[in-house]
Design a protein around this motif. Sequence first.
Motif, PDB file in Angstrom:
ATOM      1  N   ASN A  16      -1.032  -2.647  -4.194  1.00  0.00           N
ATOM      2  CA  ASN A  16      -2.400  -2.637  -3.683  1.00  0.00           C
ATOM      3  C   ASN A  16      -3.011  -1.245  -3.610  1.00  0.00           C
ATOM      4  O   ASN A  16      -4.081  -1.057  -3.025  1.00  0.00           O
ATOM      5  CB  ASN A  16      -2.454  -3.282  -2.300  1.00  0.00           C
ATOM      6  CG  ASN A  16      -2.044  -4.744  -2.331  1.00  0.00           C
ATOM      7  OD1 ASN A  16      -2.337  -5.451  -3.295  1.00  0.00           O
ATOM      8  ND2 ASN A  16      -1.359  -5.196  -1.301  1.00  0.00           N
ATOM      9  N   SER A  17      -2.336  -0.269  -4.163  1.00  0.00           N
ATOM     10  CA  SER A  17      -2.855   1.087  -4.283  1.00  0.00           C
ATOM     11  C   SER A  17      -2.303   1.676  -5.569  1.00  0.00           C
ATOM     12  O   SER A  17      -1.412   1.097  -6.190  1.00  0.00           O
ATOM     13  CB  SER A  17      -2.467   1.947  -3.069  1.00  0.00           C
ATOM     14  OG  SER A  17      -1.058   1.994  -2.916  1.00  0.00           O
ATOM     15  N   GLN A  18      -2.829   2.804  -5.963  1.00  0.00           N
ATOM     16  CA  GLN A  18      -2.417   3.412  -7.232  1.00  0.00           C
ATOM     17  C   GLN A  18      -1.521   4.613  -6.979  1.00  0.00           C
ATOM     18  O   GLN A  18      -1.935   5.585  -6.337  1.00  0.00           O
ATOM     19  CB  GLN A  18      -3.645   3.842  -8.043  1.00  0.00           C
ATOM     20  CG  GLN A  18      -3.293   4.454  -9.390  1.00  0.00           C
ATOM     21  CD  GLN A  18      -4.515   4.850 -10.188  1.00  0.00           C
ATOM     22  OE1 GLN A  18      -5.639   4.685  -9.729  1.00  0.00           O
ATOM     23  NE2 GLN A  18      -4.307   5.383 -11.387  1.00  0.00           N
ATOM     24  N   ASN A  78      -8.451   6.286   0.983  1.00  0.00           N
ATOM     25  CA  ASN A  78      -7.207   6.405   1.730  1.00  0.00           C
ATOM     26  C   ASN A  78      -6.060   6.907   0.850  1.00  0.00           C
ATOM     27  O   ASN A  78      -5.985   6.606  -0.341  1.00  0.00           O
ATOM     28  CB  ASN A  78      -6.836   5.054   2.339  1.00  0.00           C
ATOM     29  CG  ASN A  78      -7.901   4.531   3.283  1.00  0.00           C
ATOM     30  OD1 ASN A  78      -8.363   5.250   4.157  1.00  0.00           O
ATOM     31  ND2 ASN A  78      -8.302   3.285   3.099  1.00  0.00           N
ATOM     32  N   LYS A  79      -5.150   7.630   1.477  1.00  0.00           N
ATOM     33  CA  LYS A  79      -3.934   8.105   0.831  1.00  0.00           C
ATOM     34  C   LYS A  79      -2.729   7.541   1.582  1.00  0.00           C
ATOM     35  O   LYS A  79      -2.759   7.445   2.820  1.00  0.00           O
ATOM     36  CB  LYS A  79      -3.868   9.636   0.839  1.00  0.00           C
ATOM     37  CG  LYS A  79      -5.001  10.315   0.091  1.00  0.00           C
ATOM     38  CD  LYS A  79      -4.892  11.840   0.211  1.00  0.00           C
ATOM     39  CE  LYS A  79      -6.042  12.528  -0.506  1.00  0.00           C
ATOM     40  NZ  LYS A  79      -5.962  14.017  -0.361  1.00  0.00           N
ATOM     41  N   TYR A 107       0.832  -1.199   0.000  1.00  0.00           N
ATOM     42  CA  TYR A 107       0.000   0.000   0.000  1.00  0.00           C
ATOM     43  C   TYR A 107       0.868   1.252   0.000  1.00  0.00           C
ATOM     44  O   TYR A 107       0.587   2.218  -0.719  1.00  0.00           O
ATOM     45  CB  TYR A 107      -0.933   0.011   1.211  1.00  0.00           C
ATOM     46  CG  TYR A 107      -2.005  -1.057   1.155  1.00  0.00           C
ATOM     47  CD1 TYR A 107      -3.243  -0.798   0.567  1.00  0.00           C
ATOM     48  CD2 TYR A 107      -1.782  -2.316   1.687  1.00  0.00           C
ATOM     49  CE1 TYR A 107      -4.225  -1.779   0.513  1.00  0.00           C
ATOM     50  CE2 TYR A 107      -2.755  -3.306   1.640  1.00  0.00           C
ATOM     51  CZ  TYR A 107      -3.973  -3.030   1.050  1.00  0.00           C
ATOM     52  OH  TYR A 107      -4.935  -3.998   0.986  1.00  0.00           O
ATOM     53  N   SER A 144      -0.220   7.971  -7.519  1.00  0.00           N
ATOM     54  CA  SER A 144      -0.982   9.051  -8.161  1.00  0.00           C
ATOM     55  C   SER A 144      -0.161  10.297  -8.451  1.00  0.00           C
ATOM     56  O   SER A 144      -0.362  10.948  -9.478  1.00  0.00           O
ATOM     57  CB  SER A 144      -2.181   9.432  -7.287  1.00  0.00           C
ATOM     58  OG  SER A 144      -1.747   9.865  -6.002  1.00  0.00           O
ATOM     59  N   ASN A 185      -5.947   4.587  -2.484  1.00  0.00           N
ATOM     60  CA  ASN A 185      -6.869   3.455  -2.547  1.00  0.00           C
ATOM     61  C   ASN A 185      -8.138   3.978  -1.886  1.00  0.00           C
ATOM     62  O   ASN A 185      -8.323   3.850  -0.680  1.00  0.00           O
ATOM     63  CB  ASN A 185      -6.302   2.243  -1.825  1.00  0.00           C
ATOM     64  CG  ASN A 185      -7.166   1.001  -1.979  1.00  0.00           C
ATOM     65  OD1 ASN A 185      -8.269   1.062  -2.518  1.00  0.00           O
ATOM     66  ND2 ASN A 185      -6.674  -0.129  -1.508  1.00  0.00           N
ATOM     67  N   ASP A 186      -8.957   4.626  -2.705  1.00  0.00           N
ATOM     68  CA  ASP A 186     -10.049   5.467  -2.244  1.00  0.00           C
ATOM     69  C   ASP A 186     -10.790   4.857  -1.046  1.00  0.00           C
ATOM     70  O   ASP A 186     -11.170   3.683  -1.093  1.00  0.00           O
ATOM     71  CB  ASP A 186     -11.022   5.700  -3.403  1.00  0.00           C
ATOM     72  CG  ASP A 186     -11.970   6.847  -3.140  1.00  0.00           C
ATOM     73  OD1 ASP A 186     -11.497   7.889  -2.649  1.00  0.00           O
ATOM     74  OD2 ASP A 186     -13.179   6.695  -3.400  1.00  0.00           O
TER      75      ASP A 186
END
Length: 466
Positions: free
Chosen positions: A298-300, A351-352, A265, A302, A348-349
């Motif tokens: 597991n997150s993008q 969350n940041k 993440y 950005s 990971n909407d």
Amino acid sequence: MYLSLLLLQVCSSQASHFFGTMMTFNPKNITADGAVTVVLRYKLSFRSCTDADTWDCVSGDCGTESLALDTVDKESSGEWCQVEGVMIRQVSTNAPFQLRLDGGDWIGNIQNGVSNWRALTLVDLRIRSDTDRANRSPQTTILPALRVPSNCQRDFNLLAFDPDGDTVKCRYGNTAEDECSPCTPPSVLSISQPCTLSFHTTSSSNEGPYAVQLVLEDFPNQAISLTQTNGLETRRTTDDALSKLPVQFVVKVDPAVTSCTEGHYLPKFLPPTPADRAHLYAPVNESLEITINAEATNSQVSEILYSAPQNTVSQPGSVAGQFILSWTPSEEEEGEDHPICFVVQAVNDPNKYHSELRCVIVSVISQSTTTALPSTFPPITTADITTRANTTQVDVNIAEVNNTKGLDESRGPDGKNSNVGKIVGIVFAIGIAIALVVGGVLAARNHARTQSAVQQARQELQRLRA
């Protein structure tokens, strides 16, 4: 007067909007009568780029001021905006003076009970006996907000670099010395020297934003004298701070995450991202480019968030998770050292997540160096290797490797030349040449220009064998 009223209206229109500040200074010209031109660079961080505040002179002769204010970076969702002020002051003497920033309020829901903002800067431009130059402040910068999940341990290694070679230390501000209002330290952070904040796991009840109000100070490595324009000398020991700089920002303790492993993440830095505290060199009027790569499965990933000099530009790279920071120093900045700090943000909407904090120092030089090899990750740290932008400058003196004349002239018992010395010299030179080949490969791995460095070393090896 109208402008002052407008600024007051802007600042009062949004309560709870301050994200912190910092300041450094760099003396420039000194005239025959002792007057000094000093450039002070400060960051101000608010929710909006239209918010502002001013530094007031509270002691000493602060001289006259000219100011250029410009945006550095803003978070894409509008969470914060950071601006940099370049303040040029003409002071009639090099005697110490103090500037103070006062206002209110910090962002809402600050967990350590800080409301109004206050910051104090002590500027000392007296001539040092160890350098015969005016004292310079430590160099640092900081992002408005750093994030960490409540169940993840993390160290924030803040930049603390001093161009005079002084020892730099961090401490929390002191309310009694008017350095903040109040100076309550965050309960979730501990501080160690030279300037590392450590966060340890905590319960969900302690989640939320914390105001971090630090003071950065430089201490001479030996007892020195500071000489004022009027000839007055003051002794300073290794226990006496020379400068006092505020470093204020927000640490946001976010809800727990499933995995604290970097690359899941929390974004993980990849090559060729420069290592923390890398020393870069940028010629005047030439664009410095810093390539930063990161990934999270597991997150993008950005955006990149950074604190840097005015006119620094970020753009996406050629692959996912890659960003390029570009900055072109001017002639007026030659000889200065500029800090750049950055994190990569993933989402990971709703969350940041932030990567670790990394900072580099950029020294502005007059012209380019001639020999360049690609950077490594992490960079080689020997004294002969430095980093400029995304390249590593390697200065190799082949003549020193080839200096085997003394061995070639060794003689046997009959007085004739002995080949022992020559053989030893060749073996020694071959060993050094092989080391150059290996070192060149390591210093330039994963890059096409590595082949030219290897070929040069092989040619030298063949020449030595011949």
